[in-house]
Design a protein around this motif. Sequence first.
Motif, PDB file in Angstrom:
ATOM      1  N   ARG A 140       0.863  -1.182   0.000  1.00 51.29           N
ATOM      2  CA  ARG A 140       0.000   0.000   0.000  1.00 51.29           C
ATOM      3  C   ARG A 140       0.901   1.234   0.000  1.00 51.29           C
ATOM      4  N   THR A 141       1.083   1.812  -1.162  1.00 54.48           N
ATOM      5  CA  THR A 141       1.988   2.947  -1.349  1.00 54.48           C
ATOM      6  C   THR A 141       1.223   4.132  -1.912  1.00 54.48           C
ATOM      7  N   ARG A 142       1.924   5.229  -2.115  1.00 57.52           N
ATOM      8  CA  ARG A 142       1.264   6.401  -2.704  1.00 57.52           C
ATOM      9  C   ARG A 142       0.741   6.088  -4.096  1.00 57.52           C
ATOM     10  N   LEU A 143       1.483   5.276  -4.850  1.00 58.37           N
ATOM     11  CA  LEU A 143       1.061   4.939  -6.207  1.00 58.37           C
ATOM     12  C   LEU A 143      -0.092   3.940  -6.229  1.00 58.37           C
ATOM     13  N   SER A 144      -0.093   3.008  -5.272  1.00 60.85           N
ATOM     14  CA  SER A 144      -1.124   1.971  -5.286  1.00 60.85           C
ATOM     15  C   SER A 144      -2.340   2.314  -4.438  1.00 60.85           C
ATOM     16  N   GLU A 145      -2.286   3.423  -3.694  1.00 59.51           N
ATOM     17  CA  GLU A 145      -3.354   3.766  -2.757  1.00 59.51           C
ATOM     18  C   GLU A 145      -4.726   3.817  -3.429  1.00 59.51           C
ATOM     19  N   GLN A 146      -4.799   4.398  -4.620  1.00 56.12           N
ATOM     20  CA  GLN A 146      -6.099   4.561  -5.275  1.00 56.12           C
ATOM     21  C   GLN A 146      -6.717   3.221  -5.694  1.00 56.12           C
ATOM     22  N   TYR A 147      -5.885   2.194  -5.789  1.00 56.07           N
ATOM     23  CA  TYR A 147      -6.374   0.866  -6.184  1.00 56.07           C
ATOM     24  C   TYR A 147      -6.586  -0.046  -4.979  1.00 56.07           C
ATOM     25  N   PHE A 148      -6.158   0.401  -3.793  1.00 55.45           N
ATOM     26  CA  PHE A 148      -6.138  -0.481  -2.628  1.00 55.45           C
ATOM     27  C   PHE A 148      -7.530  -0.956  -2.233  1.00 55.45           C
ATOM     28  N   SER A 149      -8.518  -0.082  -2.265  1.00 52.87           N
ATOM     29  CA  SER A 149      -9.860  -0.488  -1.843  1.00 52.87           C
ATOM     30  C   SER A 149     -10.414  -1.594  -2.730  1.00 52.87           C
ATOM     31  N   ALA A 150     -10.082  -1.567  -4.028  1.00 54.55           N
ATOM     32  CA  ALA A 150     -10.543  -2.625  -4.935  1.00 54.55           C
ATOM     33  C   ALA A 150      -9.870  -3.955  -4.593  1.00 54.55           C
ATOM     34  N   VAL A 151      -8.578  -3.897  -4.248  1.00 52.90           N
ATOM     35  CA  VAL A 151      -7.858  -5.105  -3.841  1.00 52.90           C
ATOM     36  C   VAL A 151      -8.455  -5.649  -2.556  1.00 52.90           C
ATOM     37  N   GLN A 152      -8.711  -4.756  -1.611  1.00 49.76           N
ATOM     38  CA  GLN A 152      -9.291  -5.152  -0.326  1.00 49.76           C
ATOM     39  C   GLN A 152     -10.651  -5.804  -0.525  1.00 49.76           C
ATOM     40  N   LYS A 153     -11.465  -5.231  -1.390  1.00 48.28           N
ATOM     41  CA  LYS A 153     -12.781  -5.797  -1.657  1.00 48.28           C
ATOM     42  C   LYS A 153     -12.652  -7.214  -2.215  1.00 48.28           C
ATOM     43  N   PHE A 154     -11.775  -7.386  -3.184  1.00 49.90           N
ATOM     44  CA  PHE A 154     -11.622  -8.698  -3.824  1.00 49.90           C
ATOM     45  C   PHE A 154     -11.082  -9.736  -2.846  1.00 49.90           C
ATOM     46  N   VAL A 155     -10.040  -9.374  -2.108  1.00 48.83           N
ATOM     47  CA  VAL A 155      -9.372 -10.341  -1.225  1.00 48.83           C
ATOM     48  C   VAL A 155     -10.218 -10.645   0.011  1.00 48.83           C
ATOM     49  N   VAL A 156     -10.721  -9.601   0.674  1.00 47.17           N
ATOM     50  CA  VAL A 156     -11.412  -9.783   1.953  1.00 47.17           C
ATOM     51  C   VAL A 156     -12.879 -10.172   1.778  1.00 47.17           C
ATOM     52  N   PHE A 157     -13.595  -9.414   0.941  1.00 46.36           N
ATOM     53  CA  PHE A 157     -15.032  -9.661   0.825  1.00 46.36           C
ATOM     54  C   PHE A 157     -15.346 -10.777  -0.171  1.00 46.36           C
ATOM     55  N   ASP A 158     -14.806 -10.675  -1.378  1.00 44.03           N
ATOM     56  CA  ASP A 158     -15.128 -11.667  -2.398  1.00 44.03           C
ATOM     57  C   ASP A 158     -14.561 -13.052  -2.074  1.00 44.03           C
ATOM     58  N   LEU A 159     -13.326 -13.097  -1.530  1.00 41.47           N
ATOM     59  CA  LEU A 159     -12.676 -14.376  -1.290  1.00 41.47           C
ATOM     60  C   LEU A 159     -12.642 -14.786   0.183  1.00 41.47           C
ATOM     61  N   GLY A 160     -12.868 -13.823   1.092  1.00 44.36           N
ATOM     62  CA  GLY A 160     -12.870 -14.149   2.519  1.00 44.36           C
ATOM     63  C   GLY A 160     -11.497 -14.424   3.092  1.00 44.36           C
ATOM     64  N   LEU A 161     -10.445 -13.853   2.492  1.00 44.75           N
ATOM     65  CA  LEU A 161      -9.080 -14.070   2.970  1.00 44.75           C
ATOM     66  C   LEU A 161      -8.635 -12.931   3.876  1.00 44.75           C
ATOM     67  N   LEU A 168      -6.058  -9.955   4.720  1.00 46.87           N
ATOM     68  CA  LEU A 168      -5.180  -9.036   4.009  1.00 46.87           C
ATOM     69  C   LEU A 168      -4.451  -8.157   5.006  1.00 46.87           C
ATOM     70  N   LEU A 169      -3.158  -7.973   4.789  1.00 44.71           N
ATOM     71  CA  LEU A 169      -2.370  -7.085   5.632  1.00 44.71           C
ATOM     72  C   LEU A 169      -1.577  -6.144   4.733  1.00 44.71           C
ATOM     73  N   PRO A 170      -1.812  -4.823   4.833  1.00 46.41           N
ATOM     74  CA  PRO A 170      -1.057  -3.877   3.996  1.00 46.41           C
ATOM     75  C   PRO A 170       0.353  -3.665   4.533  1.00 46.41           C
ATOM     76  N   VAL A 171       1.322  -3.572   3.625  1.00 46.54           N
ATOM     77  CA  VAL A 171       2.701  -3.261   3.997  1.00 46.54           C
ATOM     78  C   VAL A 171       3.179  -2.121   3.109  1.00 46.54           C
ATOM     79  N   GLY A 172       4.119  -1.354   3.632  1.00 49.96           N
ATOM     80  CA  GLY A 172       4.609  -0.191   2.904  1.00 49.96           C
ATOM     81  C   GLY A 172       5.576  -0.537   1.789  1.00 49.96           C
ATOM     82  N   GLY A 173       6.036  -1.782   1.738  1.00 51.07           N
ATOM     83  CA  GLY A 173       6.995  -2.182   0.715  1.00 51.07           C
ATOM     84  C   GLY A 173       7.696  -3.456   1.115  1.00 51.07           C
TER      85      GLY A 173
END
Length: 211
Positions: free
Chosen positions: A90-111, A113-118
């Motif tokens: 989860r970086t400045r470049l990827s921040e705008q896409y993070f919510s979509a990743v979170q939705k797919f991983v956590v809600f759609d798949l039930g896994l 997710l832990l964000p890391v800075g790099g």
Amino acid sequence: METKTPDLVNSVPPYGHVICNEKWRNSSLIQSLKGGDVKILFESELGVADFHLPNKSSILYVSECDVIAGNSYKRKLAGSSFQQLVLVERTRLSEQYFSAVQKFVVFDLGLSLLPVGGQTEALQLITQIVHGEGRENPFRGRSACRLLDPLVLTLVQQIPGVGKVKALTLLQNFTILQLCNAAPAELEPMVGQASAQQIHSFFHKYTSAGS
């Protein structure tokens, strides 16, 4: 320090070792691991996971480039039986896409997710797990190994409304996986109603929208 061993897909590495996907061989993350006392076993066929750890946990690592591209990690996870931890840059470049990743991983798949800075944060987390006091999986069930270090405290404090004190309290009562899946009622006695709702929403913000 590094070793090539065949047929490691279904194996659990010995204590102090990591089975790593071949694609990471020349990455800065692996170069840093080599500088420590973690021994690396490379394998080209690990399925979905990028890393297999001694405590039977597996990690899929979604890099900044993967987040922005948005397809490779979805293809890997779609239809798979992967039930472990997903680390996401989860970086400045990827921040705008993070919510979509979170939705797919956590809600759609039930896994989980832990964000890391790099890769540096990911490296520290992997090393901590490999050399944890306990050899059980810290992402499955209650564990004596709480990963109470500055890195994990920082990660938990990324949740809105959670400061250092609340992060410490949470990590003394929940593993990372349990925190991801905890209901507000389980969190409320430790952090209060408002924070409990914020924490639950951070991991499950799309649940109500999808129901």
